[in-house]
Design a protein around this motif. Structure first.
Motif, short mmCIF file in Angstrom:
data_model
loop_
_atom_site.label_atom_id
_atom_site.label_comp_id
_atom_site.label_asym_id
_atom_site.label_seq_id
_atom_site.Cartn_x
_atom_site.Cartn_y
_atom_site.Cartn_z
N UNK A 82 41.05 48.25 44.35
CA UNK A 82 41.05 46.78 44.32
C UNK A 82 41.66 46.27 43.03
N UNK A 83 42.37 45.16 43.14
CA UNK A 83 42.97 44.50 41.98
C UNK A 83 42.45 43.07 41.95
N UNK A 84 41.79 42.74 40.85
CA UNK A 84 41.19 41.41 40.75
C UNK A 84 41.57 40.78 39.41
N UNK A 85 42.06 39.57 39.46
CA UNK A 85 42.36 38.82 38.26
C UNK A 85 41.66 37.47 38.30
N UNK A 86 41.18 37.02 37.15
CA UNK A 86 40.51 35.72 37.12
C UNK A 86 40.75 35.03 35.78
N UNK A 87 40.68 33.72 35.81
CA UNK A 87 40.79 32.92 34.59
C UNK A 87 40.04 31.62 34.80
N UNK A 88 39.55 31.04 33.69
CA UNK A 88 38.85 29.77 33.79
C UNK A 88 39.06 28.96 32.52
N UNK A 89 38.80 27.67 32.66
CA UNK A 89 39.03 26.70 31.59
C UNK A 89 37.90 25.69 31.61
N UNK A 90 37.33 25.42 30.44
CA UNK A 90 36.25 24.43 30.32
C UNK A 90 36.59 23.47 29.20
N UNK A 91 36.19 22.21 29.38
CA UNK A 91 36.45 21.21 28.35
C UNK A 91 35.40 20.11 28.41
N UNK A 92 35.03 19.59 27.25
CA UNK A 92 34.21 18.39 27.18
C UNK A 92 34.63 17.57 25.96
N UNK A 93 34.87 16.29 26.21
CA UNK A 93 35.19 15.33 25.16
C UNK A 93 34.05 14.33 25.09
N UNK A 94 33.56 14.08 23.88
CA UNK A 94 32.38 13.23 23.70
C UNK A 94 32.73 12.06 22.79
N UNK A 154 42.37 35.82 42.11
CA UNK A 154 43.21 36.46 43.13
C UNK A 154 42.78 37.91 43.26
N UNK A 155 42.93 38.45 44.47
CA UNK A 155 42.55 39.83 44.72
C UNK A 155 43.39 40.41 45.84
N UNK A 156 43.68 41.70 45.75
CA UNK A 156 44.32 42.43 46.84
C UNK A 156 43.95 43.91 46.67
N UNK A 157 44.18 44.70 47.74
CA UNK A 157 43.79 46.11 47.75
C UNK A 157 45.00 46.99 48.02
N UNK A 158 45.04 48.12 47.33
CA UNK A 158 46.02 49.17 47.62
C UNK A 158 45.40 50.17 48.59
N UNK A 159 46.23 50.92 49.33
CA UNK A 159 45.67 51.97 50.21
C UNK A 159 44.93 53.02 49.39
#
Length: 805
Positions: free
Chosen positions: A298-310, A329-334
């Motif tokens: 399995x191949x899995x990639x992830x990213x995230x972004x957080x922000x707060x302005x006060x 995103x994810x995909x599988x090899x045989x």
């Protein structure tokens, strides 16, 4: 001689003046817990240090410089208010410790000396909660083994909360993970997990929430107040913290699982406005390539972004902008041929998930102790997942040959067959408003409303069997429409005496799709007869809507029989007894009972389907809201707050989870694990200015329930050349079996080196360090023509280096 002595003294003074004497900084604001108004002249002190004390200024701010880093107890006092005691506060390193203190008015008499101070480890952020909730400190997520800087994983250390080593799904008291809801900055959001719903409902690999940007938050496991709705098992009420409004601070972390950067600081020191931004890029493929984890292709990639302005203002209140975004995103090899035994081993799940939350919030304090908060937000979850199967070599009758072989052994990807396609796109526009007022010293009232309008575009189609190149996929769901969920609530907290408090409220919910209206009372009480003993009781009627695809299943005639399903509902009863063996050691006993009704179950005669057992993403059956559920049991927790560097917790839960369909037979629920036990302990050492932390957790829990496979029927189907990855079950034995219990060990070791301008942290965070496999599913083994038990788990070692500067 005197001249020489004078020169020596002068030289010593000059040398001392050039020595870098590091002093850690503790600062913050003291406010009224109800109105949020700042308190002038409050006294804040570090209990363990004689000269570490400050008095809040005209804006309610205080600053204390601590010469020696360490963990301290912070006590805050103000005339007419209950004192606050905050334990385990780590003051160490270049990063300022910003500690905002919320004091609650003394309800009996306005005097300076109050017998019972309020301890942060025993109170929730929401002041009207008396039972069923706990406050989470995000600092614990980095210190506790298994926390992984992940708030969702942190709560799995608590009694009654079950998790998996390979995911962030939370099962509370035997309920399905999707029956728990998240709230961020006051509004309900999609479960903020990476890969959420791609593999199974309510699950994900790791939370998109990051402890670097999350402040103290509340987690509820039963009888939650009327403020919280559309949930049947629990609520995670997440607060994003404001950035440092005095100093620019940064965090850079480089690790084997993810890289991240956090920036925070003042936008305008004059106006006390601030920002905080976090970006994280994860690539689990790196630990696979390094040989630290076997990802099974399995191949899995992830990213995230957080922000707060006060943006605080002098007269118009505080305005905030906040956001959270993630992409996966994810995909599988045989697999290698020697690893292929079942059809599922040849699958390729190609999926993408995008989540976005963007909102604005406003909070203002009026005269006479009124507070008004309003949040408007947009939240979306767009999921697309396609399932393929790499071709196996078959004989003329369509039966896989033995031994198993790919159709094209040199390039298995050249023979790949589509099997299913699904899309879950949902966009929500939400607004939530709440007013609160301390009407008298003994009566706090909260009331408000929330509305979310939901736009959705759903489809699910699939072949009846694999390798079908002649027939089109069967379309089970296809719907593009919109609906809404409305809520109003009123909650009150009455302080009847020094020992007795009562919280009572009512919620009203309306689901536009089915036109179902539900009125739900909530009531709880807490009795503190002595400083050591506490008893609390709670009752609540709760409801929730199911995942939207549930309502739009299409039968073979194109009809949608599930469209008029009502809200699913449940009565909750909860009781807690707490005994303080000493100031740092607490024993807690919980008992709970939940009875669900109007639960969607299978409409067909003989069906054993119930939504509480939903494991995968789409509903493929006609339902009727005539089912029932019941969850009951108890927890025992012994918790040792940090003292002299040691902290620990041990808890045991025993429970039963069942459901009843139209045949009126009580059966086990999927998540009826029966028991769970957790032991967590850690030690922290101050080595000069530096900090060494070692923490370990052992958890064991019963396995998931399952229905045995009809092996004779499976053999007959394969012999006919009908290849399908879905087993044929013995429905008359639904969920009568349970997988074996699984024990998991987590370990965290970190060392923080504090310098004048920068702090360095080297750490190892190991999830499931022994690599224990958890049985989760039954497969038909084509090689042995028998049933095998698939096991899944991720032993995820995160080795990272972090800079605070």
């Amino acid at each position: 001689m005197n001249t020489i002595r004078q020169w020596m003294i002068a030289a010593i003074l000059i040398i001392c003046g050039t020595i870098d004497i590091q002093a850690e900084t503790l600062r913050g604001t003291v406010k009224d817990a109800i109105t949020g108004e700042t308190l002038i002249g409050a006294t804040v002190k570090v209990v363990e240090l004689a000269d570490a004390v400050a008095v809040t200024d005209i804006d309610g701010n205080y600053t204390i410089n601590v010469k020696q880093g360490g963990r301290y107890t912070i006590e805050t006092n103000y005339i007419g208010y209950e004192p606050s005691i905050m334990k385990e506060i780590l003051i160490s390193g270049v990063k300022e410790v910003v500690l905002d203190v919320a004091l609650r008015e003394n309800s009996t008499e306005l005097k300076e000396v109050v017998v019972r101070p309020r301890v942060n480890k025993e109170a929730t952020v929401n002041p009207a909660v008396l039972t069923g909730g706990v406050m989470l400190s995000m600092e614990e997520a980095s210190r506790f083994a298994g926390g992984y800087n992940d708030p969702a994983r942190l709560v799995t250390a608590f009694a009654g909360v079950s998790g998996e080593a390979d995911g962030s799904g939370l099962s509370i008291h035997g309920n399905a993970p999707e029956r728990m809801k998240y709230r961020i900055e006051g509004v309900e959001v999609f479960t903020p997990n990476h890969f959420n719903d791609l593999w199974s409902a309510g699950y994900g690999l790791v939370s998109a929430l990051n402890s670097n940007v999350i402040g103290n938050s509340d987690f509820f496991t039963s009888t939650f107040n009327a403020n919280y709705n559309n949930a049947l098992s629990g609520v995670f009420d997440v607060k994003m913290r404001a950035g440092n409004n005095n100093k620019h601070e940064n965090i850079l972390q480089i690790g084997t699982v993810s890289e991240e950067l956090t920036l925070e600081g003042p936008i305008s020191r004059k106006n006390n406005s601030s920002y905080i931004v976090n970006y994280r890029y994860g690539f689990t493929s790196l630990v696979d390539k390094l040989g630290l984890v076997d990802m099974d292709g399995s191949h899995m990639g992830f990213q995230d972004f957080s922000v707060k302005l006060n943006f605080p203002t002098k007269r118009a209140g505080t305005f905030s902008l906040f956001g959270l975004a993630s992409h996966d995103s994810t995909y599988d090899d045989p697999l290698d041929l020697e690893d292929v035994n079942a059809v599922y081993d040849t699958s390729d799940n190609e999926g993408k998930l995008t989540q976005i939350l963007a909102g604005a919030s406003h909070k203002i304090h009026f005269g006479n102790k009124w507070t008004w908060r309003t949040t408007a937000a947009y939240n979306m979850q767009h999921l697309k997942s396609d399932m393929f199967y790499f071709g196996l070599r078959r004989d003329a009758n369509g039966v896989p040959v033995s031994p198993l072989a790919f159709e094209d052994p040199d390039n298995p990807k050249s023979k790949k067959y589509p099997f299913s396609q699904q899309q879950m796109n949902e966009d929500r526009l939400m607004i939530n408003t709440e007013l609160s007022k301390q009407l008298t010293a003994k009566w706090l009232t909260q009331f408000g409303a929330e509305y979310s309008h939901r736009f959705f575009n759903l489809y699910y189609r699939s072949h009846d069997q694999l390798y079908d190149t002649l027939n089109p996929m069967v379309e089970y769901t296809k719907m593009k429409d919109n609906t809404g969920l409305a809520n109003m609530f009123w909650q009150n907290l009455f302080t009847l005496s020094d020992e007795l408090s009562l919280s009572a409220g009512v919620a009203a919910n309306y689901f536009l799709l089915s036109k179902d209206f539900s009125v739900e009372p909530r009531v709880s009480m807490k009795w503190d007869p002595t400083e050591k003993h506490s008893i609390s009781l709670g009752y609540g009627l709760h409801s929730m809507i199911e995942k939207l695809d549930t309502y739009f299943y299409r039968d073979e005639l194109g009809r949608m029989p599930n469209k008029d399903l009502d809200l699913s509902k449940a009565h909750h009863l909860h009781a807690t007894y707490m005994y303080k063996l000493n100031p740092n050691l607490t024993l807690r006993l919980n008992a709970f009972y939940e009875y669900g009704f109007d639960t969607p179950v299978g409409a067909a005669p003989g069906s054993t389907y119930c939504v509480t057992n939903r494991l995968f993403s789409y509903t493929e059956e006609a339902l009727v809201g005539k089912g029932n559920t019941r969850n009951y049991g108890g927890d025992i927790t012994l918790e040792h707050y940090m003292y002299h560097g040691f902290f620990g917790q041990a808890n045991v839960s025993v429970y039963k989870s069942q459901y009843k369909g139209q045949d009126k037979v009580w059966r086990n629920q999927l998540y009826d694990r029966g028991f769970m036990m957790k032991v967590l302990g850690g030690k922290e050492w101050m080595i000069g200015k530096n900090v060494l932390n070692v923490s370990a957790k052992y958890s064991i829990q019963g396995g998931l329930r399952y229905t045995p496979v009809d092996i004779d029927a499976m053999r007959a189907r394969v012999a006919e050349g009908k290849i399908d990855d879905n087993p044929i079950y013995k429905d008359d034995e639904a969920f009568t079996k349970r997988f074996d219990p699984t024990g998991i060990v987590d370990l965290t070791v970190s060392y923080k080196i504090n310098k004048r301008r920068v702090s360095h942290t080297i750490a190892f965070e190991g999830l499931n360090v022994l690599g224990t496999k958890t049985p989760i599913y039954q497969r038909y083994d084509l090689g042995t023509n028998d049933v095998r038990i698939d096991k899944s788990s991720i032993s995820l070692p995160n080795i990272f280096y972090r800079l605070d500067f």
